[in-house]
Design an enzyme around this catalytic site. Structure first.
Site, short mmCIF file in Angstrom:
data_model
loop_
_atom_site.label_atom_id
_atom_site.label_comp_id
_atom_site.label_asym_id
_atom_site.label_seq_id
_atom_site.Cartn_x
_atom_site.Cartn_y
_atom_site.Cartn_z
N TYR A 296 0.84 -1.19 0.00
CA TYR A 296 0.00 0.00 0.00
C TYR A 296 0.88 1.24 0.00
CZ TYR A 296 -3.83 -3.17 1.27
OH TYR A 296 -4.76 -4.19 1.29
N ALA A 297 0.83 1.96 -1.10
CA ALA A 297 1.65 3.17 -1.29
C ALA A 297 3.13 2.87 -1.06
CB ALA A 297 1.19 4.30 -0.39
#
Length: 331
Positions: free
Chosen positions: A62-63
């Site tokens: 995630y990111a």
């Protein structure tokens, strides 16, 4: 039509047959560090914990680790580690600028060590294989055993495993005493995505595992925000999430959305709350994972905590979204 019933909420649920308990709704962090600013994440997390929430789900992918970094900073300054059940994942890695699945022992444990560093903790409560990979299954699962034996993870589970993959993994872990049991799986599940009922949920029930549905609002479509077009501030309007929303903007999905909206009008609540309650209290569900970006977006879920859908409404939504839920009919 009768209003949604208000009940005294059971604030926690057991994860399958394990000793792990979590809040009956979880907080997903897929947008943290990308579409959710750190300051907004702080407000969401504070509101979540203040309302009795404990389960927070994240991942190195995630990111590219920023979601875990933001959560780690919040753990140091805003929320006590003991207030949270932290679930993270491993197996998605970036190579040459592209994300790929690698479930080898080396890749998984490298992900876990990186997660612990970013989160600023010596253990996670639930560590999950993010997706089925090409490494030998016994090698993947041996990494889970090591994580539990070393204390880096308290419990282990799966993510995005279909029915046969779930059954094969759980059977392998049960075959020899001392292996870490798999306690959960998380896959997409909503009124627009009920495939989990065919094989995943029966497998989880058979093996005594918990279930964490992701995208319980049909990737945001079940809120009704897309009924007349694609709002500029929606995920569907962003380049990186357009592909994610588009599959649920077709005629069949629109018919389900309209049924949810009609139920909401009759119950005096919002379409979001109807769709959320349907998932939260569906047979076999432990805790839906909510992908809210602001404290304002969290508020309607918190308002729904003391509500339940009338059984006749839940069954009517079953019918319009794909047919009866056999597990509901058997209960």
């Amino acid at each position: 039509m009768a209003p949604a019933t208000k009940t005294a909420p059971q604030r926690t649920r057991q994860v399958g047959f394990s000793g792990l308990t979590v809040s009956r709704f979880g907080l997903g962090t897929m947008t943290w560090g990308r579409d959710t600013r750190a300051e907004d994440a702080r407000g969401v997390l504070r509101g979540f914990v203040d309302a009795g929430g404990s389960l927070i789900d994240t991942a190195p992918a995630y990111a590219r680790g920023d979601a875990e970094r933001i959560l780690g900073r919040l753990l140091r300054a805003d929320v006590a580690r003991s207030d949270l059940v932290i679930a993270t994942k491993a197996g998605f890695v970036f190579r040459d600028g592209a994300r790929t699945v690698d479930t080898s022992r080396h890749a998984l444990l490298d992900d876990l060590r990186g997660s612990l560093e970013r989160l600023g903790t010596d253990h996670v409560d639930l560590w999950q294989v993010h997706a089925w990979g090409h490494a030998p299954l016994e090698e993947t699962l041996a990494a889970l055993d090591f994580a539990v034996a070393s204390g880096m993870a308290r419990y282990v589970g799966l993510s995005n495993f279909v029915g046969w993959q779930t059954a094969a993994s759980a059977t392998w872990q049960r075959a020899v005493p001392g292996r870490a049991p798999l306690v959960s799986n998380q896959v997409e599940y909503s009124l627009l995505a009920r495939r989990a009922e065919v094989e995943v949920l029966p497998a989880l029930q058979h093996f005594g595992m918990g279930f964490f549905p992701w995208s319980p609002l049909g990737r945001g479509v079940l809120t009704g925000k897309y009924r007349t077009g694609v709002p500029r501030d929606s995920r569907g309007a962003t380049r990186h999430f357009q592909w994610y929303v588009e599959p649920y903007l077709e005629p069949r999905s629109r018919a389900v959305v309209e049924a949810v909206a009609r139920a909401a009008d009759g119950l005096g609540i919002t379409p979001l709350q109807v769709a959320y309650l349907w998932v939260r209290d569906a047979p076999g569900v432990t805790a839906p994972l909510l992908g809210v970006r602001t404290a304002a977006q969290l508020a309607p879920y918190l308002e729904a905590e003391e509500m339940t859908l009338p059984d006749e409404i839940a069954r009517a939504l079953d019918d319009v979204s794909g047919g009866p839920n056999e597990a509901r009919d058997a209960s």
